[in-house]
Design an enzyme around this catalytic site. Structure first.
Site, PDB file in Angstrom:
ATOM      1  CE  LYS A 102      -4.085  -2.105   2.112  1.00  0.00           C
ATOM      2  NZ  LYS A 102      -3.554  -3.441   2.442  1.00  0.00           N
ATOM      3  NE  ARG A 103       6.428   0.998   0.801  1.00  0.00           N
ATOM      4  CZ  ARG A 103       6.256   0.092   1.759  1.00  0.00           C
ATOM      5  NH1 ARG A 103       5.062  -0.109   2.251  1.00  0.00           N
ATOM      6  NH2 ARG A 103       7.276  -0.614   2.214  1.00  0.00           N
TER       7      ARG A 103
END
Length: 311
Positions: A102-103
């Protein structure tokens, strides 16, 4: 798009061959049978041995695997080594893996994150991304699709209760924030669709409609974004069922359905005679992996049967 085959095409083919199950290896140390954990030299080692057993037992029933990095970060450097070895083992076995990281940063930082997770010690086939700093948090990752066939799943409409705080904000008549994400993502990947007409980047769209209105919303989302392959969380422990997940599939494909705890913790809820009349203290990784396989097969068949009913 050049001649490199997209990982999204490979995922489509894996779904066609094996079904829609994505097994989440979100493995906390206390998910490992106590007997195995006590024998291991560290929690990181125990998690690795457990993961490898589950992977080996489910290779023919899982379209892909999703590995949530937080469960490994909490174990420190040794945990990240387990994370790396888990990714490598999956890919060495010829299976596909999603790094659930989840960058969501931008520019040069995003490019460096992309290099970190698309090559080297943490190389994965797909990643998860957050678009809420803007599409410049997504675009730097896209060159890896062109160069190496890599893919991503971008948070669009998730399955957690708090998703309505922002994803449901109205942006126009019959439009919400998640529609803006879906439209931008479609535009970004339109020119790079693969063999099966899906873009290299897909969307995270949760499956847990609780009302008829939410059911119709799920159907509408699937129809609105035919070029986006979906990663579908919410199944099993989060409350979603096969009848919910199939609303987000397209022509029997177009998505993978993730389940984590309901598969990797299946062994700990077993009370049958095969569990030794409930004596789970003696459970080992072989038993746990067998139960994970059983749960994955049950989930796979439930989704297939629901698709048949809706055909």
């Amino acid at each position: 798009m050049n001649s490199i085959k997209l990982n999204m095409d490979k995922l489509y083919e894996a779904v066609a061959a094996k079904g829609h199950v994505c097994i989440g290896l979100d493995t906390a140390a206390d998910y490992v049978p106590q007997k195995e954990r006590q024998c291991a030299s560290s929690d990181a080692e125990a998690v690795l041995a457990f993961n490898l057993a589950v992977i080996e037992a489910t290779l023919d029933t899982a379209a892909c695997y999703k590995v949530q990095i937080a469960y490994y970060e909490e174990l420190g450097i040794a945990g990240l080594e387990t994370y790396s070895k888990t990714l490598k083992y999956i890919r060495q076995k010829g299976a596909l893996v999603i790094a659930d990281i989840k960058r969501g940063d931008i520019a040069d930082t995003a490019s460096r994150y992309a290099r970190a997770h698309f090559e080297g010690n943490f190389e994965a086939d797909f990643v998860t991304l957050s678009p809420y700093l803007g599409m410049d948090a997504v675009e730097p990752w896209l060159k890896w699709a062109y160069q190496k066939g890599k893919g991503a799943f971008v948070l669009m409409r998730t399955s957690n209760p708090g998703m309505k705080d922002f994803q449901y904000l109205k942006t126009g008549p019959n439009r919400r924030m998640y529609n803006e994400v879906g439209d931008k993502l479609t535009e970004l990947t339109e020119s790079g669709r693969g063999i099966y007409r899906y873009g290299p980047f897909g969307a995270v769209v949760g499956a847990d409609p609780k009302t008829d209105e939410e059911k119709q919303e799920a159907i509408a989302i699937r129809n609105q974004y035919p070029g986006l392959f979906f990663l579908i969380p919410g199944y099993g422990a989060q409350g979603g069922a096969a009848k919910d997940a199939v609303l987000l599939l397209r022509e029997g494909n177009g998505g993978v359905v993730n389940a984590s705890r309901s598969i990797i913790k299946a062994w700990s809820s077993d009370t049958s005679e095969t569990a030794g009349a409930g004596k789970l203290a003696e459970a080992d990784n072989v038993f746990a992996a067998t139960k994970a396989r059983d749960a994955a097969i049950k989930m796979r068949d439930a989704i297939k049967n629901e698709l048949k009913r809706n055909a």
